[in-house]
Design a protein around this motif. Sequence first.
Motif, PDB file in Angstrom:
ATOM      1  N   GLY A 110       0.797  -1.217   0.000  1.00  0.00           N
ATOM      2  CA  GLY A 110       0.000   0.000   0.000  1.00  0.00           C
ATOM      3  C   GLY A 110       0.830   1.266   0.000  1.00  0.00           C
ATOM      4  O   GLY A 110       0.331   2.343  -0.357  1.00  0.00           O
ATOM      5  N   PRO A 114      -1.287   5.192  -3.916  1.00  0.00           N
ATOM      6  CA  PRO A 114      -1.896   6.338  -3.224  1.00  0.00           C
ATOM      7  C   PRO A 114      -3.411   6.402  -3.380  1.00  0.00           C
ATOM      8  O   PRO A 114      -3.961   7.395  -3.851  1.00  0.00           O
ATOM      9  CB  PRO A 114      -1.212   7.527  -3.909  1.00  0.00           C
ATOM     10  CG  PRO A 114      -0.979   7.051  -5.297  1.00  0.00           C
ATOM     11  CD  PRO A 114      -0.672   5.578  -5.191  1.00  0.00           C
ATOM     12  N   CYS A 116      -7.309   5.394  -1.338  1.00  0.00           N
ATOM     13  CA  CYS A 116      -7.866   5.091  -0.021  1.00  0.00           C
ATOM     14  C   CYS A 116      -8.470   3.696  -0.033  1.00  0.00           C
ATOM     15  O   CYS A 116      -8.341   2.942  -0.999  1.00  0.00           O
ATOM     16  CB  CYS A 116      -8.908   6.133   0.378  1.00  0.00           C
ATOM     17  SG  CYS A 116     -10.428   6.043  -0.573  1.00  0.00           S
ATOM     18  N   ASN A 120      -8.747   0.355  -2.938  1.00  0.00           N
ATOM     19  CA  ASN A 120      -8.010  -0.882  -2.709  1.00  0.00           C
ATOM     20  C   ASN A 120      -8.840  -2.126  -2.988  1.00  0.00           C
ATOM     21  O   ASN A 120      -8.284  -3.187  -3.249  1.00  0.00           O
ATOM     22  CB  ASN A 120      -7.500  -0.930  -1.262  1.00  0.00           C
ATOM     23  CG  ASN A 120      -6.340   0.012  -1.036  1.00  0.00           C
ATOM     24  OD1 ASN A 120      -5.471   0.151  -1.888  1.00  0.00           O
ATOM     25  ND2 ASN A 120      -6.328   0.668   0.105  1.00  0.00           N
ATOM     26  N   ASN A 148      -0.737   3.679   3.425  1.00  0.00           N
ATOM     27  CA  ASN A 148      -0.802   4.574   2.284  1.00  0.00           C
ATOM     28  C   ASN A 148       0.029   5.830   2.558  1.00  0.00           C
ATOM     29  O   ASN A 148      -0.073   6.422   3.633  1.00  0.00           O
ATOM     30  CB  ASN A 148      -2.293   4.934   2.083  1.00  0.00           C
ATOM     31  CG  ASN A 148      -2.534   5.916   0.956  1.00  0.00           C
ATOM     32  OD1 ASN A 148      -1.735   6.795   0.696  1.00  0.00           O
ATOM     33  ND2 ASN A 148      -3.654   5.760   0.298  1.00  0.00           N
ATOM     34  N   ASN A 276      -7.722   8.930   3.726  1.00  0.00           N
ATOM     35  CA  ASN A 276      -6.777   9.996   3.383  1.00  0.00           C
ATOM     36  C   ASN A 276      -7.010  11.276   4.176  1.00  0.00           C
ATOM     37  O   ASN A 276      -6.107  12.118   4.291  1.00  0.00           O
ATOM     38  CB  ASN A 276      -6.854  10.314   1.885  1.00  0.00           C
ATOM     39  CG  ASN A 276      -6.253   9.214   1.036  1.00  0.00           C
ATOM     40  OD1 ASN A 276      -5.535   8.363   1.537  1.00  0.00           O
ATOM     41  ND2 ASN A 276      -6.561   9.212  -0.246  1.00  0.00           N
TER      42      ASN A 276
END
Length: 343
Positions: A110, A114, A116, A120, A148, A276
């Motif tokens: 991860g 980049p 969230c 994924n 991340n 994020n």
Amino acid sequence: MRTEARPAEPRSTSTSPAGSAGRGALWLGVGFLAVLALIGVALWSPSPELPTRAQDGLTLALSVLIESLPFVVLGVILSIVVQVWVPPGVIERWMPRNPWGRRAVLSLLGMLIPVCECGNVPFARGLMMRGFSVAETLTFLVAAPIVNPIVIITTHQAFGFDDGILVARLLGGYLIANVIGWLYSRHPDQNALVTDRFRDACLAEQGVTGDRGRRSLAQFVVELRAVMPALIIGSAVAGAVQVVVPRDVLLSIGSNPALSIAAMILLAMIVSICSNVDSFFALSFASTFTPGAIVAFLLVGPLVDVKMLALLRTTFRTRVLGVLVVAVVLAAAAIGGVVNLLA
């Protein structure tokens, strides 16, 4: 999908492509109807209070949807790159052969992606279609929203190194991911952990060749059709729940070390904020809640909020999600308790 234990034969199903498309359209319609219902209540309800709450729910639902959509699309694109454009064996050559080592490396993957938690999910689907086991993919899926690079930066900007919140989040997320991966690596039938529909999609993808552009476009449509209904429904549920559950009740118990952790875990599952930016949301509670409660919020939110569970249900069976929720909540509560003792 590759199994870490004894290989299991895929169970035959009667699911046809037309049937899968029909179900996808049905759930997409349900999601739109949920949003339309909030609009209808806001417009035509005779109660002066209910329209306001319905409008708040609609606003929250749309904000969750708009915030998540770009990352979902990016995740789908990365998934297509893995499935269609990366030659066979390239990723696998860089992976350790030892199961623990493979999961440890995947849980750090991860750092290179980049997106969230929403993005994924399609990327993880691509890994399984490529041949990674469910246990390995779950390890990546749980760790990625926390390791991340954007999440690391925003968490540091919000809290710095105060009370060990950043370190506890990173180490806690990495630890939870590898424990969950180890638990599911012991399952004798990895195929039984995913839905029939996703297993059929994996089988259909095996051995497919041809023009990469057409395959990419076809896979883009397939992935969006799989995750968009869940994203819309999850966003609608997240918006509705936030206007139903009174936040003043949660805030009233914020100073209690144990109850504050439970309250923030519940809040994390409800608000469904992108990993994020969730640190800045949690920062607003830092003066009321304990550091351990903040850590628990930052661990639970990216992994098992209602939006994420709706997305995960497109791939994993309900029992898998139940165990995942219990494991994440218990681990986050324990880590939060340790942080409170050390802070």
